[in-house]
Design an enzyme around this catalytic site. Structure first.
Site, PDB file in Angstrom:
ATOM      1  N   VAL A   1       0.508  -1.411  -0.072  1.00  0.00           N
ATOM      2  CA  VAL A   1      -0.175  -0.101   0.347  1.00  0.00           C
ATOM      3  C   VAL A   1       1.304   0.766  -0.270  1.00  0.00           C
ATOM      4  O   VAL A   1       2.117   1.301   0.441  1.00  0.00           O
ATOM      5  CB  VAL A   1      -0.694  -0.104   0.998  1.00  0.00           C
ATOM      6  N   CYS A   2       0.504   2.566  -0.676  1.00  0.00           N
ATOM      7  CA  CYS A   2       1.420   2.859  -0.328  1.00  0.00           C
ATOM      8  C   CYS A   2       3.144   3.592  -0.988  1.00  0.00           C
ATOM      9  O   CYS A   2       3.846   2.619  -2.381  1.00  0.00           O
ATOM     10  CB  CYS A   2       0.924   4.568   0.533  1.00  0.00           C
ATOM     11  N   THR A   3       3.731   3.781  -0.466  1.00  0.00           N
ATOM     12  CA  THR A   3       5.224   4.102  -0.764  1.00  0.00           C
ATOM     13  C   THR A   3       5.505   2.691  -0.014  1.00  0.00           C
ATOM     14  O   THR A   3       6.690   2.298  -0.087  1.00  0.00           O
ATOM     15  CB  THR A   3       6.229   4.989  -0.232  1.00  0.00           C
TER      16      THR A   3
ATOM     17  N   GLY B   1      -2.275   2.420  -4.550  1.00  0.00           N
ATOM     18  CA  GLY B   1      -1.894   3.830  -4.421  1.00  0.00           C
ATOM     19  C   GLY B   1      -1.781   3.967  -2.611  1.00  0.00           C
ATOM     20  O   GLY B   1      -2.201   3.488  -1.945  1.00  0.00           O
TER      21      GLY B   1
END
Length: 234
Positions: free
Chosen positions: A102-104, A152
């Site tokens: 998730v995310c970075t 994202g």
């Protein structure tokens, strides 16, 4: 299911708690699933907010997982160059059904060499940092490429987790979890993406995050360079 699904989310200092607490809530609703919070040691882990987190198992004691998930946060700047974290991810990925983030968190998967040849997504501010790891950036809320599933930025973790449950189990189970959570977002503003945010808001945010983005770019540059060297040596 004949055996409990083993789902693990890694923790690390300065993790963004919503990156994994959204998916955690979804995964915890899957019948029979066993969910693990994993870190090097059983000790409190400070998130990037006031919340302190408690791992349930260590890298050494963690069982083989069906799903390994890496959340994001400022702490990924350290994790992309943390040999112990990267080794753990590589070992788990060998037999995991799904390797996810998730995310970075996707940058950490990239630094471990686990996104080469895959499409992947990440937070909008870090999208340009995927390609040096051999990944193809996908500007989408959830990206599914074979057994690599990436979400994202931050709140996309819930979408990611529901998508994964629909694949792991079935769509009705995922939809019942969505209903249980009353996940029916109607945001008060349309500023949740650089594509829709007012230009002045986007400019202010880009200015505010510029120093952090520079640090992240430098950390990932070192990780990508090292990974390239490791591939050449291999």
């Amino acid at each position: 299911m004949s055996a409990a699904l083993q789902i693990g989310l890694v923790l690390f200092p300065k993790v963004t708690q919503l990156d994994f607490t959204g998916p955690l809530q979804v995964f915890s609703s899957v019948p029979g699933a066993k969910v693990h919070l994993i870190w090097k040691r059983i000790e409190p882990v400070a998130s990037d907010s006031v919340l302190t987190l408690t791992p349930t198992t260590t890298f050494a004691d963690c069982p083989q997982l069906d799903v390994i998930c890496v959340p994001g946060g400022f702490g990924t700047d350290d994790m992309v160059n943390d040999a112990e974290m990267l080794d753990f991810l590589r070992q788990q990925a060998k037999a995991a059904k799904y390797v996810t983030s998730v995310c970075t968190g996707s940058l950490v998967l990239g630094a471990a060499g686990l996104l080469k040849g895959y499409r992947a997504t990440t937070h909008w501010s870090a999208m340009d940092m995927l390609a040096p790891y051999g990944a193809t950036p996908a500007k989408t809320r959830v990206c599914v490429d074979r057994n690599r599933i990436t979400g994202g930025g931050v709140t996309a973790g819930i979408d990611f987790a529901l998508t994964l449950v629909s694949i792991l189990v079935d769509r009705p189970t995922a939809e019942m979890i969505q209903l249980r959570l009353e996940y029916n977002p109607v945001p008060p503003f349309n500023s949740g993406s650089p594509d829709t945010a007012p230009p002045e808001i986007l400019a202010l945010m880009q200015e505010r995050i510029a120093p952090a983005r520079q640090r992240r770019s430098e950390a990932n540059g070192r990780a990508a360079a090292r990974l390239g060297g490791d591939v050449a040596a291999g």
